[in-house]
Design an enzyme around this catalytic site. Sequence first.
Site, PDB file in Angstrom:
ATOM      1  N   GLN A  89       0.844  -1.194   0.000  1.00 35.75           N
ATOM      2  CA  GLN A  89       0.000   0.000   0.000  1.00 35.75           C
ATOM      3  C   GLN A  89       0.884   1.251   0.000  1.00 35.75           C
ATOM      4  O   GLN A  89       0.392   2.355  -0.194  1.00 35.75           O
ATOM      5  CB  GLN A  89      -0.876   0.036   1.258  1.00 35.75           C
ATOM      6  N   HIS A 107      -1.266   1.232  -4.473  1.00 31.96           N
ATOM      7  CA  HIS A 107      -1.632   2.645  -4.341  1.00 31.96           C
ATOM      8  C   HIS A 107      -0.681   3.556  -5.108  1.00 31.96           C
ATOM      9  O   HIS A 107      -0.638   4.755  -4.854  1.00 31.96           O
ATOM     10  CB  HIS A 107      -1.685   3.043  -2.866  1.00 31.96           C
ATOM     11  N   ASP A 202       0.391  -2.835  16.693  1.00 31.91           N
ATOM     12  CA  ASP A 202      -0.880  -2.798  17.442  1.00 31.91           C
ATOM     13  C   ASP A 202      -1.886  -3.776  16.845  1.00 31.91           C
ATOM     14  O   ASP A 202      -1.780  -4.148  15.675  1.00 31.91           O
ATOM     15  CB  ASP A 202      -1.490  -1.373  17.359  1.00 31.91           C
TER      16      ASP A 202
HETATM   17  C1  BV8 Z   1     -11.763   2.689  -3.464  1.00 30.27           C
HETATM   18  C2  BV8 Z   1      -1.917   6.580  -1.333  1.00 30.27           C
HETATM   19  C3  BV8 Z   1     -13.418   1.937  -5.016  1.00 30.27           C
HETATM   20  C4  BV8 Z   1      -2.048   8.029  -1.078  1.00 30.27           C
HETATM   21  C5  BV8 Z   1      -3.686   5.711   0.056  1.00 30.27           C
HETATM   22  C6  BV8 Z   1     -15.991   7.399   0.640  1.00 30.27           C
HETATM   23  C7  BV8 Z   1     -15.672   7.775  -0.664  1.00 30.27           C
HETATM   24  C8  BV8 Z   1     -14.803   7.022  -1.455  1.00 30.27           C
HETATM   25  C9  BV8 Z   1     -14.213   5.899  -0.939  1.00 30.27           C
HETATM   26  C10 BV8 Z   1     -14.501   5.563   0.368  1.00 30.27           C
HETATM   27  C11 BV8 Z   1     -15.392   6.281   1.159  1.00 30.27           C
HETATM   28  N1  BV8 Z   1     -15.462   5.676   2.377  1.00 30.27           N
HETATM   29  C12 BV8 Z   1     -14.664   4.599   2.384  1.00 30.27           C
HETATM   30  C13 BV8 Z   1     -14.071   4.526   1.170  1.00 30.27           C
HETATM   31  C14 BV8 Z   1     -13.137   3.569   0.747  1.00 30.27           C
HETATM   32  C15 BV8 Z   1     -11.776   4.213   0.963  1.00 30.27           C
HETATM   33  C16 BV8 Z   1     -11.382   3.932   2.406  1.00 30.27           C
HETATM   34  O1  BV8 Z   1     -11.066   2.805   2.701  1.00 30.27           O
HETATM   35  N2  BV8 Z   1     -11.429   4.961   3.266  1.00 30.27           N
HETATM   36  C17 BV8 Z   1     -11.052   4.744   4.652  1.00 30.27           C
HETATM   37  C18 BV8 Z   1     -10.431   6.049   5.200  1.00 30.27           C
HETATM   38  C19 BV8 Z   1     -12.297   4.340   5.429  1.00 30.27           C
HETATM   39  N3  BV8 Z   1     -10.892   3.591   0.028  1.00 30.27           N
HETATM   40  C20 BV8 Z   1     -10.688   4.155  -1.169  1.00 30.27           C
HETATM   41  O2  BV8 Z   1     -11.122   5.218  -1.519  1.00 30.27           O
HETATM   42  C21 BV8 Z   1      -9.871   3.299  -2.119  1.00 30.27           C
HETATM   43  N4  BV8 Z   1     -10.543   3.204  -3.374  1.00 30.27           N
HETATM   44  O3  BV8 Z   1     -12.435   2.317  -2.537  1.00 30.27           O
HETATM   45  O4  BV8 Z   1     -12.219   2.675  -4.784  1.00 30.27           O
HETATM   46  C22 BV8 Z   1     -13.048   0.523  -5.274  1.00 30.27           C
HETATM   47  C23 BV8 Z   1     -13.247  -0.441  -4.253  1.00 30.27           C
HETATM   48  C24 BV8 Z   1     -12.910  -1.758  -4.505  1.00 30.27           C
HETATM   49  C25 BV8 Z   1     -12.354  -2.114  -5.732  1.00 30.27           C
HETATM   50  C26 BV8 Z   1     -12.157  -1.138  -6.696  1.00 30.27           C
HETATM   51  C27 BV8 Z   1     -12.493   0.187  -6.466  1.00 30.27           C
HETATM   52  C28 BV8 Z   1      -8.513   3.917  -2.385  1.00 30.27           C
HETATM   53  C29 BV8 Z   1      -7.739   4.025  -1.090  1.00 30.27           C
HETATM   54  C30 BV8 Z   1      -6.311   4.422  -1.406  1.00 30.27           C
HETATM   55  C31 BV8 Z   1      -5.985   5.728  -0.713  1.00 30.27           C
HETATM   56  N5  BV8 Z   1      -4.563   5.976  -0.867  1.00 30.27           N
HETATM   57  N6  BV8 Z   1      -2.381   5.878  -0.155  1.00 30.27           N
HETATM   58  C32 BV8 Z   1      -0.900   8.526  -0.259  1.00 30.27           C
HETATM   59  O5  BV8 Z   1      -0.093   7.740   0.270  1.00 30.27           O
HETATM   60  O6  BV8 Z   1      -0.815   9.756  -0.156  1.00 30.27           O
HETATM   61  S1  BV8 Z   1      -4.188   5.090   1.546  1.00 30.27           S
HETATM   62  C33 BV8 Z   1      -2.903   5.157   2.684  1.00 30.27           C
HETATM   63  O7  BV8 Z   1      -3.442   4.833   3.971  1.00 30.27           O
HETATM   64  C34 BV8 Z   1      -1.880   4.094   2.504  1.00 30.27           C
HETATM   65  O8  BV8 Z   1      -1.571   3.843   1.178  1.00 30.27           O
HETATM   66  C35 BV8 Z   1      -2.477   2.894   3.147  1.00 30.27           C
HETATM   67  O9  BV8 Z   1      -3.142   2.113   2.203  1.00 30.27           O
HETATM   68  C36 BV8 Z   1      -3.544   3.454   3.995  1.00 30.27           C
HETATM   69  C37 BV8 Z   1      -3.518   2.884   5.373  1.00 30.27           C
HETATM   70  O10 BV8 Z   1      -2.339   3.204   5.925  1.00 30.27           O
HETATM   71  P1  BV8 Z   1      -1.402   2.055   6.526  1.00 30.27           P
HETATM   72  O11 BV8 Z   1      -0.459   1.689   5.461  1.00 30.27           O
HETATM   73  O12 BV8 Z   1      -2.188   0.950   7.129  1.00 30.27           O
HETATM   74  O13 BV8 Z   1      -0.677   2.904   7.613  1.00 30.27           O
HETATM   75  P2  BV8 Z   1      -1.273   3.382   9.010  1.00 30.27           P
HETATM   76  O14 BV8 Z   1      -0.453   4.538   9.456  1.00 30.27           O
HETATM   77  O15 BV8 Z   1      -2.756   3.508   8.910  1.00 30.27           O
HETATM   78  O16 BV8 Z   1      -0.977   2.126   9.952  1.00 30.27           O
HETATM   79  C38 BV8 Z   1       0.367   1.753  10.194  1.00 30.27           C
HETATM   80  C39 BV8 Z   1       0.291   0.502  11.047  1.00 30.27           C
HETATM   81  O17 BV8 Z   1       1.621   0.049  11.250  1.00 30.27           O
HETATM   82  C40 BV8 Z   1      -0.325   0.727  12.409  1.00 30.27           C
HETATM   83  O18 BV8 Z   1      -1.291  -0.272  12.663  1.00 30.27           O
HETATM   84  C41 BV8 Z   1       0.856   0.629  13.386  1.00 30.27           C
HETATM   85  O19 BV8 Z   1       0.491  -0.045  14.579  1.00 30.27           O
HETATM   86  C42 BV8 Z   1       1.818  -0.216  12.606  1.00 30.27           C
HETATM   87  N7  BV8 Z   1       3.223   0.096  12.859  1.00 30.27           N
HETATM   88  C43 BV8 Z   1       3.788   1.315  13.072  1.00 30.27           C
HETATM   89  N8  BV8 Z   1       5.134   1.166  13.211  1.00 30.27           N
HETATM   90  C44 BV8 Z   1       5.400  -0.159  13.070  1.00 30.27           C
HETATM   91  C45 BV8 Z   1       4.192  -0.843  12.847  1.00 30.27           C
HETATM   92  N9  BV8 Z   1       4.126  -2.176  12.674  1.00 30.27           N
HETATM   93  C46 BV8 Z   1       5.287  -2.854  12.721  1.00 30.27           C
HETATM   94  N10 BV8 Z   1       6.488  -2.276  12.931  1.00 30.27           N
HETATM   95  C47 BV8 Z   1       6.585  -0.945  13.120  1.00 30.27           C
HETATM   96  N11 BV8 Z   1       7.790  -0.380  13.333  1.00 30.27           N
END
Ligand code: BV8
Length: 240
Positions: A89, A107, A202
Amino acid sequence: MKVVVLTGAGISAESGIPTFRSADGLWEGHRLEDVATPIAFQQNPELVHQFYNARRRHLLQAHILPNAAHIALADYEATHDDDFLLITQNVDNLHFVAGSQNILPMHGQLMEARCTETNKVIPWCEDLTPHTPDPETPSRRGRLRPNVVWFGETPYGMEEIQRAAQNADLFLAVGTSAVVYPAAGIVEQTPSYCRRVEINLDATPQSKVFTETIRGPASIEVPEFLQRLQTEENKQTRSD
Ligand code: BV8
């Protein structure tokens, strides 16, 4: 054994790239959901370009390098490339720099630009602005955007991801909060016999779907897990 890995921002945290949802995960004070959208880009391209220019410059710094987790995944793939897919991602290029081969950046990538009219993707490591000339036709300006999938846009490789998930024997999720779909739903597409392992600092909303959850930093837990896996496979080979 068919292995599918899904990584998120947590795998790059120890390389010095802030995650999205930790306290310091805001970039220039912006929530990702407010800036990483087509509407935001349409309404305020300067702000969105600044947001990605800052992240691209950060990634380009010499001290931002793959950590032991990225390297362990590349090393494991090198001895199992028959059936190994690394879905990330992350828009950072650390899996590429670590030497992984079969990577699916669902992504997109920060080090690429995409033409908003032709959708052509080109490698890109400079700042982008609303006036950046096309490399091929300099008279055309402001048509380039970061090749990054925004909220509301369809991620790359969804068909390949579904096919791989449905045939996985081992699904490993590393460093993702399992909040964003469809990435967070991939684990649910794996078959009932699939070994599902979550390595994360987490617990996540998807932790209950995994058969094993390993809590700890990716740079420690990923190499150790893959080492155990390799030992299990060696034993299996000797007993076959
Ligand atoms: C889609 C690129 C249809 C950009 C990213 C309303 C309108 C439209 C869509 C939606 C909507 N409501 C919901 C949606 C769906 C939406 C969505 O899911 N929203 C969320 C907020 C609810 N999704 C979309 O819009 C997607 N497209 O739905 O299109 C479709 C559906 C199906 C099939 C075809 C089409 C597109 C989503 C893509 C968005 N772009 N990234 C950029 O980077 O600027 S998302 C971005 O956040 C990342 O790419 C990643 O994917 C996402 C989540 O982040 P994580 O990678 O998980 O990172 P995070 O910080 O959250 O967590 C880190 C974790 O690591 C933590 O748990 C932590 O504990 C852990 N950690 C930390 N340090 C360590 C560790 N673990 C181990 N070791 C460590 N040292």
